[in-house]
Design a protein around this motif. Structure first.
Motif, short mmCIF file in Angstrom:
data_model
loop_
_atom_site.label_atom_id
_atom_site.label_comp_id
_atom_site.label_asym_id
_atom_site.label_seq_id
_atom_site.Cartn_x
_atom_site.Cartn_y
_atom_site.Cartn_z
N VAL A 62 0.58 -0.98 0.21
CA VAL A 62 0.23 -0.20 -0.17
C VAL A 62 0.77 1.16 -0.23
O VAL A 62 0.30 2.32 -0.59
CB VAL A 62 -1.11 -0.34 1.37
N MET A 63 2.49 1.15 1.01
CA MET A 63 2.78 2.21 0.56
C MET A 63 3.53 2.29 -0.26
O MET A 63 3.48 3.59 -1.10
CB MET A 63 4.08 2.60 2.25
N ARG A 64 4.27 1.59 -0.87
CA ARG A 64 4.79 1.95 -2.48
C ARG A 64 3.77 2.41 -3.49
O ARG A 64 3.75 3.17 -3.91
CB ARG A 64 5.47 -0.11 -2.53
N SER A 65 2.52 1.71 -3.50
CA SER A 65 1.80 2.28 -4.36
C SER A 65 1.68 3.27 -4.07
O SER A 65 1.28 4.43 -5.16
CB SER A 65 0.18 1.60 -4.85
N TYR A 66 1.07 3.95 -3.18
CA TYR A 66 1.19 5.27 -2.82
C TYR A 66 2.11 6.09 -3.69
O TYR A 66 1.99 7.68 -3.74
CB TYR A 66 0.31 5.16 -1.36
N ALA A 67 3.52 5.78 -3.21
CA ALA A 67 4.80 6.81 -3.08
C ALA A 67 4.99 6.17 -4.21
O ALA A 67 5.24 7.67 -5.20
CB ALA A 67 5.43 5.90 -2.78
N ARG A 68 4.71 5.12 -5.13
CA ARG A 68 4.79 5.65 -6.93
C ARG A 68 3.68 6.61 -7.16
O ARG A 68 3.70 6.98 -8.65
CB ARG A 68 4.62 4.40 -7.56
N ASN A 69 2.56 7.21 -6.42
CA ASN A 69 1.99 8.20 -6.94
C ASN A 69 1.09 9.16 -6.59
O ASN A 69 0.46 9.88 -6.17
CB ASN A 69 -0.19 6.99 -7.36
N VAL A 70 2.24 9.55 -5.77
CA VAL A 70 2.49 10.73 -4.76
C VAL A 70 2.74 11.92 -5.86
O VAL A 70 2.98 11.98 -6.65
CB VAL A 70 4.32 10.60 -4.37
N SER A 71 2.15 13.26 -5.88
CA SER A 71 2.00 13.89 -6.87
C SER A 71 0.84 13.74 -7.97
O SER A 71 0.98 15.12 -8.44
CB SER A 71 2.99 15.42 -7.04
N ILE A 72 0.01 13.35 -7.43
CA ILE A 72 -0.70 12.91 -8.67
C ILE A 72 -2.41 12.64 -8.50
O ILE A 72 -2.46 12.17 -7.25
CB ILE A 72 -0.14 11.25 -9.74
N ALA A 73 -2.64 12.61 -8.73
CA ALA A 73 -4.08 12.31 -8.71
C ALA A 73 -4.86 11.27 -9.17
O ALA A 73 -5.90 11.12 -9.22
CB ALA A 73 -5.37 13.69 -9.04
N ALA A 74 -4.03 10.20 -8.37
CA ALA A 74 -4.29 8.97 -8.26
C ALA A 74 -5.83 8.81 -8.13
O ALA A 74 -5.98 8.71 -6.65
CB ALA A 74 -3.54 8.13 -8.31
#
Length: 354
Positions: A151-163
């Motif tokens: 979960v943390m890694r997925s969130y980090a890959r989408n930082v600064s994005i409106a995912a």
């Protein structure tokens, strides 16, 4: 100041009583964790006074680059709002910003040797995924460290994005059918309650055109170093993926703008519309005036395009209702703060303060 006040349940009501008795401002500062893992049986929130009219809540963020002494503070947001600006210089370069992203604004890291400073965010991340995320009584989650890391890694890959949540869930769930949207929502809510993540809300101004405003929040950690630690990124390794570097640099800028905004009673938002135009940050001051900010890690051509973009966005906003923008600004990793011929300010992050 009383630290970790929540361990002693009567302190809150006692402070409320003292404030009522004296009527003075600023007598007490109560600091402590926002999690509920330290609650005792005596700490019954249902019977405790809300503190309304006596006690206000403030989020204590990690330190900005101005607070750590890395920004010289030559350019003030309030000065820009009031039309004051002087050309300034920063001595910092892109290597410094790579380090600041990975070090973060943790007070314990400031002034320490490089490796000790960098270890603080990594240690914080490890505690979150091995303990904290499973410790919330109000959001019970079965302990599964590998799932927490995903979960943390997925969130980090989408930082600064409106995912969308669905995008993040699909990224980390894989073939695990038990990892459904309800479980995933628990993880995100736990991370919010722990102040690990803090999305940037969308700004919704009145527009002259019929362009639609996009309202999804933008993903950010409360400190960009959490994202770097989650992805296992070092100050040297961040250069291997310049796109991720750019997103993390944007998150670093948003973090500092939030700190500066908090200090002057302003709020920070994101602007995005259906024409795919974006302003990475919108600062809305307490008197209703506003400013648009773009973040650019690139060179002069990128800065020029960003300036044109900000001008187009500002022109499309119904300024009869919102008023004119206080300023348009591009925050960069460059060394010179100056004003372009079109009026847009270009400011190194390490020149900013509130």
């Amino acid at each position: 100041m009383v630290d970790e006040w929540q361990h002693v349940s009567f302190i809150w009501d006692q402070v409320k009583y003292e404030v009522d008795k004296t009527g003075e401002f600023g007598q007490y500062i109560l600091t402590g964790s926002v999690t509920d893992k330290n609650k005792t049986e005596l700490d019954d929130e249902s019977s405790r006074h809300t503190g309304n009219g006596r006690i206000i809540r403030k989020m204590m963020r990690t330190m900005s680059l101005y607070e750590t002494g890395d920004s010289n503070g030559a350019v003030s947001l309030l000065d820009l709002k009031n039309g004051k600006f002087s050309k300034a210089m920063s001595t910092k370069d892109i290597n410094d910003y790579a380090y600041y992203i990975c070090r973060g604004g943790w007070p314990i890291a400031i002034g320490k040797e490089r490796e000790i400073a960098l270890a603080q965010a990594r240690d914080y991340y490890e505690v979150v995924v091995t303990d904290d995320i499973f410790s919330l009584k109000d959001i019970p989650i079965r302990k599964d460290e590998q799932r927490a890391r995903k979960v943390m890694r997925s969130y980090a890959r989408n930082v600064s994005i409106a995912a969308a949540d669905k995008t993040l869930l699909e990224d980390c769930a894989g073939n695990d059918e038990t990892f459904d949207k309800d479980v995933f929502a628990k993880y995100l809510n736990a991370l919010r309650n722990l102040n690990v993540i803090e999305e940037l809300p969308a700004w919704n101004p009145n527009l002259r055109s019929k362009t639609a405003i996009r309202t999804k929040d933008t993903r950010h950690f409360t400190d960009p170093s959490i994202g770097a630690a989650t992805l296992g990124i070092t100050p040297e390794g961040i250069f291997k993926d310049i796109t991720t570097f750019g997103f993390l640099f944007e998150s670093l800028v948003v973090h500092d703008l939030r700190v500066y905004a908090d200090a002057i009673g302003a709020r920070v938002y994101k602007y995005r519309d259906s024409k795919r135009r974006e302003a990475d940050a919108v600062i809305v001051f307490n008197d209703g005036t506003w400013a648009l900010v773009e973040v650019k890690l690139g060179g002069e051509q990128d800065i020029k395009k960003a300036a044109d973009n900000l001008i187009k966005i500002a022109d499309d906003i119904d300024q009869k209702r919102t008023g004119k923008p206080a300023f348009l600004m591009i925050v960069t990793k460059n060394k010179v703060a100056y004003q372009m011929d079109n009026g847009v300010y270009v400011v190194p992050l390490c020149c900013l303060k509130n």
